[in-house]
Design an enzyme around this catalytic site. Sequence first.
Site, PDB file in Angstrom:
ATOM      1  N   SER A 283       0.802  -1.213   0.000  1.00  0.00           N
ATOM      2  CA  SER A 283       0.000   0.000   0.000  1.00  0.00           C
ATOM      3  C   SER A 283       0.843   1.275   0.000  1.00  0.00           C
ATOM      4  O   SER A 283       1.572   1.527  -0.942  1.00  0.00           O
ATOM      5  CB  SER A 283      -0.961  -0.043   1.191  1.00  0.00           C
ATOM      6  OG  SER A 283      -1.976   0.916   1.049  1.00  0.00           O
ATOM      7  N   ASP A 294      10.691   5.134  -9.790  1.00  0.00           N
ATOM      8  CA  ASP A 294      10.387   5.744 -11.086  1.00  0.00           C
ATOM      9  C   ASP A 294      11.107   7.067 -11.280  1.00  0.00           C
ATOM     10  O   ASP A 294      11.460   7.434 -12.410  1.00  0.00           O
ATOM     11  CB  ASP A 294       8.886   5.963 -11.228  1.00  0.00           C
ATOM     12  CG  ASP A 294       8.121   4.689 -11.535  1.00  0.00           C
ATOM     13  OD1 ASP A 294       8.756   3.618 -11.545  1.00  0.00           O
ATOM     14  OD2 ASP A 294       6.902   4.768 -11.767  1.00  0.00           O
ATOM     15  N   LYS A 308      -0.747  -4.075  -3.318  1.00  0.00           N
ATOM     16  CA  LYS A 308      -2.009  -3.438  -2.912  1.00  0.00           C
ATOM     17  C   LYS A 308      -1.941  -1.966  -3.308  1.00  0.00           C
ATOM     18  O   LYS A 308      -1.365  -1.138  -2.625  1.00  0.00           O
ATOM     19  CB  LYS A 308      -2.260  -3.546  -1.412  1.00  0.00           C
ATOM     20  CG  LYS A 308      -3.606  -2.923  -1.032  1.00  0.00           C
ATOM     21  CD  LYS A 308      -3.817  -2.856   0.456  1.00  0.00           C
ATOM     22  CE  LYS A 308      -5.176  -2.247   0.745  1.00  0.00           C
ATOM     23  NZ  LYS A 308      -5.268  -0.840   0.290  1.00  0.00           N
TER      24      LYS A 308
END
Length: 368
Positions: A283, A294, A308
């Site tokens: 999460s 990224d 999740k």
Amino acid sequence: MVFAGVLAAGAVTGAFPDPDHPARRTTTVPAGAVRKEDVREAAARAMADGTSPMEAAERAVSRSGDRWGAVYSEGDYQEFQDSLDGRYTGVGLSAAREQDGRIEVTGVRPGSPAAAAGIRTGDRLRSVDGARADGLPVTEVVSRLRGDADDAPAGTTVTLGLQRGTRVWSETLRRATLTTDSVSVRRLSARATLIRIAAFTKGTGAQVREALRTAPPGDGIVLDLRGNSGGLVTEAVATASAFLDGGLVATYDVDGAPRALHATSGGDTARPLVALVDGGTMSAAELLTGALQDRGRAVVIGSRTFGKGSIQMPTSLPDGSVAELTVGHYRTPSGHAVDGRGITPDLEAGDGVLQRAETVLTGLGDAE
């Protein structure tokens, strides 16, 4: 999002805590989720019929197939709110439900009753007070561990059925009032400082900033997110801000319109950074990992994360209970959907992951 107390359930990690946040007003319902209006109506009909609104809401959520949807009594939800401040009653376990329905321990809090009993990460939780745990929602396991049905206070006991490999045994633990020290810091070597985040509770971002400020000059940072099942999205973004100089952290949709979470400017972008993850990284911890990966800010080492990437929001029901329902999914800055997929580390590592991290940090430092 709400950090689920004794058992870092992940079942309610992903909601935005700010009532003025635009996601609070969304009516978008992802596939497999349930509309909050349907749950409210089911609860209201039950109340009018003299039956349990909470049980009716639970049935509506169960029929919807919302994997992370759950319904909590008013008292249970208050417990979750308390956990945002780092306080809870329990035994010090974090766990997750595997795809086959088994409940696996994903973390054991140092100094907790579970740690004192020798329970380890990777152990299977088979039962709680004789009731089979397999197949239950994680929230139900949480409730039984805490003794919610009896309002069990600290000092009461709970018996766990456990399995490790071929060994099957039981442990009777005494519940305790615990605090979640969400951030811990220690020196790994002459050139590396480890910052471990157990969960994203209130103040986590500020604690990470302080840890960076006081780390010895020249130290690279190992950010340990292993076993972190989530917490407050706002704190995950604040933590990302500690390592980034502004920019995108994640995107999500509200009423079909794209929304974004951005880091604030002024983070420490100079220190070499490695993030450690595993199957218990969930999460909000995955949101942070995806942003750092990224954006090219961190080398991610370990094993694939849990997957999740859904967002839950609370819906109040007529009897005071609260339904946490999935309203959307987030994506990393590059557009990677995390839900059901997880995040693949840049370097796979199991045993010796800390040594691998230090080696990578040395190379990153040399590159600079």
